[in-house]
Scaffold this motif. Structure first.
Motif, mmCIF file in Angstrom:
data_model
loop_
_atom_site.group_PDB
_atom_site.id
_atom_site.type_symbol
_atom_site.label_atom_id
_atom_site.label_comp_id
_atom_site.label_asym_id
_atom_site.label_seq_id
_atom_site.Cartn_x
_atom_site.Cartn_y
_atom_site.Cartn_z
ATOM 1 N N VAL A 301 0.854 -1.193 0.000
ATOM 2 C CA VAL A 301 0.000 0.000 0.000
ATOM 3 C C VAL A 301 0.886 1.238 0.000
ATOM 4 O O VAL A 301 1.784 1.374 0.841
ATOM 5 N N LEU A 302 0.622 2.150 -0.935
ATOM 6 C CA LEU A 302 1.420 3.368 -1.103
ATOM 7 C C LEU A 302 0.547 4.603 -0.942
ATOM 8 O O LEU A 302 -0.618 4.607 -1.349
ATOM 9 N N LEU A 326 0.049 -3.708 -6.066
ATOM 10 C CA LEU A 326 0.037 -2.397 -5.417
ATOM 11 C C LEU A 326 -1.389 -1.883 -5.233
ATOM 12 O O LEU A 326 -2.271 -2.157 -6.050
ATOM 13 N N VAL A 327 -1.564 -1.100 -4.164
ATOM 14 C CA VAL A 327 -2.753 -0.262 -3.978
ATOM 15 C C VAL A 327 -2.243 1.127 -3.650
ATOM 16 O O VAL A 327 -1.372 1.292 -2.797
ATOM 17 N N MET A 328 -2.760 2.147 -4.348
ATOM 18 C CA MET A 328 -2.344 3.516 -4.048
ATOM 19 C C MET A 328 -3.513 4.265 -3.428
ATOM 20 O O MET A 328 -4.621 4.269 -3.975
ATOM 21 N N THR A 329 -3.246 4.890 -2.281
ATOM 22 C CA THR A 329 -4.290 5.589 -1.539
ATOM 23 C C THR A 329 -4.114 7.109 -1.634
ATOM 24 O O THR A 329 -3.115 7.608 -2.149
ATOM 25 N N LYS A 330 -5.115 7.823 -1.133
ATOM 26 C CA LYS A 330 -5.078 9.288 -0.944
ATOM 27 C C LYS A 330 -4.956 10.060 -2.254
ATOM 28 O O LYS A 330 -4.313 11.111 -2.308
ATOM 29 N N GLY A 348 6.377 -2.384 -13.310
ATOM 30 C CA GLY A 348 5.446 -3.284 -13.976
ATOM 31 C C GLY A 348 4.637 -4.150 -13.030
ATOM 32 O O GLY A 348 4.097 -5.183 -13.446
ATOM 33 N N LEU A 349 4.525 -3.767 -11.753
ATOM 34 C CA LEU A 349 3.740 -4.540 -10.793
ATOM 35 C C LEU A 349 2.250 -4.276 -11.007
ATOM 36 O O LEU A 349 1.849 -3.160 -11.346
ATOM 37 N N PRO A 350 1.403 -5.293 -10.806
ATOM 38 C CA PRO A 350 -0.041 -5.073 -10.945
ATOM 39 C C PRO A 350 -0.541 -3.996 -9.981
ATOM 40 O O PRO A 350 -0.139 -3.956 -8.817
ATOM 41 N N ILE A 351 -1.398 -3.124 -10.488
ATOM 42 C CA ILE A 351 -2.074 -2.126 -9.648
ATOM 43 C C ILE A 351 -3.510 -2.608 -9.488
ATOM 44 O O ILE A 351 -4.272 -2.640 -10.464
ATOM 45 N N HIS A 352 -3.867 -2.985 -8.273
ATOM 46 C CA HIS A 352 -5.168 -3.600 -8.047
ATOM 47 C C HIS A 352 -6.272 -2.576 -7.795
ATOM 48 O O HIS A 352 -7.404 -2.765 -8.227
ATOM 49 N N ALA A 353 -5.952 -1.517 -7.068
ATOM 50 C CA ALA A 353 -7.006 -0.572 -6.679
ATOM 51 C C ALA A 353 -6.382 0.762 -6.313
ATOM 52 O O ALA A 353 -5.174 0.861 -6.056
ATOM 53 N N ILE A 354 -7.229 1.800 -6.297
ATOM 54 C CA ILE A 354 -6.801 3.123 -5.839
ATOM 55 C C ILE A 354 -7.814 3.639 -4.828
ATOM 56 O O ILE A 354 -9.015 3.372 -4.928
ATOM 57 N N ASP A 362 -14.834 4.050 -1.765
ATOM 58 C CA ASP A 362 -13.776 4.905 -2.308
ATOM 59 C C ASP A 362 -12.488 4.132 -2.575
ATOM 60 O O ASP A 362 -11.498 4.714 -3.037
ATOM 61 N N LEU A 363 -12.468 2.831 -2.266
ATOM 62 C CA LEU A 363 -11.381 1.959 -2.728
ATOM 63 C C LEU A 363 -11.900 1.287 -3.981
ATOM 64 O O LEU A 363 -12.737 0.378 -3.922
#
Length: 380
Positions: A301-302, A326-330, A348-354, A362-363
């Motif tokens: 989580v980033l 990865l999940v990127m927040t905020k 190149g890592l999978p981005i699953h959600a923001i 909101d996720l």
């Protein structure tokens, strides 16, 4: 006597010539020194002005979307009325839509340099910014394009980078599927676990949470709130106790309950990398006593507001643990968001959600085109 007089006169003239030559050289040296001093001062003044101009440009471009608004001298047609505010992810992610204007600008070196600066100020990084603008210029260099066309091109190039990494968190038939969640403290790790648990529970999955960040009481309490809200059991241990032991007990409970997913929170103390590495390694070792294939996912989580520092976090956590996605927040606040493009381009890592807010919905699954359009302020 005449010869002596001539010799004396010649000596006097020679002395005067030498003095004149010395005075000329001294004057020339003074002039050269003054010119060097003036040139150095001019360089210092130019450097200071360049720094001030750069700072002023950065201050005037808090987001890429705002920076793309064209300047008046480039307008060739009448400015159109501003569109209505767009709601949903686009509106929440980047705020009010920018005024839509119809312009024509030549895609030349100067224009490409401006676009690169805009992308860099949006936290995209130099290498990714250069790659995007180079692809934009291919086959179009020297052509006059409207701002809308430039935005569309940029959004398409960003989407092309993001498409391969936009993948939902995979679900496996193996029960329980163990998801190890890592990240620095304050990145939104605990909230993300709570939202994931609630969403999976709403989708009919049986979920167990292990509050493995036993060093922070606030993290445990926050998970318990989310667990109560979602109807998901949260396993806890006394503050400061061994997280690996808690993870082992959670594996046993998840197996006994027939849970579909076990979400394990972890401590994020990058300043003590050796301790963190050993702690995560120990958690993995003990849960593999229950299931040799666990963990099935390691989710990093980033926090989007950390900008380019997110690149370093990915590098460090890849060294510490086998990050699978990865999940990127905020992304709903002041974050510019471009670092997500740099992450996709570099790792190149999978981005699953923001994460775009504090509410449970909101996720959201990561949509590369919607994200790219929001980043540059383009409405299709």
């Amino acid at each position: 006597m005449a010869e002596e007089a001539r010799a004396a006169e010649e000596a006097r003239l020679e002395e005067e010539r030498a003095e004149a030559e010395s005075a000329r050289r001294a004057a020339a040296e003074r002039q050269a020194e003054e010119e060097r001093t003036a040139a150095e001062q001019a360089k210092r003044d130019a450097a200071a002005k360049a720094t001030r101009d750069a700072e002023a440009r950065a201050a005037q471009t808090p987001t890429l979307r705002e920076s793309m608004t064209p300047v008046a001298p480039d307008l060739t047609e009448e400015e159109q009325p501003a569109p209505q505010e767009k709601r949903g992810l686009l509106g929440r992610l980047m705020g009010r839509a920018a005024p839509k204007t119809v312009v024509r600008r030549t895609l030349d070196d100067d224009m490409l340099e401006q676009l690169e600066e805009l992308l860099i100020t949006a936290d995209m990084g130099v290498d990714t910014a250069l790659r995007v603008t180079a692809n934009m210029a291919e086959g179009r260099f020297g052509k006059k394009l409207s701002v809308a066309e430039i935005k569309e091109l940029m959004a398409d190039e960003i989407t092309r980078i993001m498409d391969p990494v936009a993948r939902p968190l995979p679900l496996y038939p193996k029960k329980p599927q163990v998801v190890l969640v890592v990240g620095v403290n304050g990145s939104g790790k605990t909230t993300t676990i709570g939202k994931l648990a609630s969403q999976f529970r709403a989708a009919g999955k049986k979920v167990v949470i292990a509050a493995g960040d036993t060093f922070r009481a606030a993290a445990v309490e926050q998970l318990q709130v989310w667990g109560d809200r979602a109807g998901v059991p949260v396993l806890t241990a006394p503050q400061g106790s061994d997280p690996a032991s808690l993870a082992f007990d959670a594996m046993g409970k998840a197996q006994a309950d027939g849970a579909d997913l076990l979400l394990i929170d972890t401590a994020g103390r990058l300043q003590n990398r050796s301790d963190l590495m050993e702690e995560l390694a120990k958690i993995v070792r003990v849960i593999r006593k229950k299931d040799e294939s666990a963990p099935h996912n390691t989710l990093l989580v980033l926090d989007a507001t950390t900008g380019q520092n997110a690149l370093n976090q990915v590098k460090v956590f890849q060294e510490i643990s086998d990050v699978s996605g990865l999940v990127m927040t905020k992304l709903d606040g002041t974050a510019k968001g471009g670092v997500l493009v740099a992450l996709a381009d570099k790792f190149g890592l999978p981005i699953h959600a923001i994460g775009v807010g504090e509410q449970i919905d909101d996720l959201q699954p990561f949509d590369p085109q919607e994200f790219a359009d929001a980043l540059v302020g383009y409405e299709r």
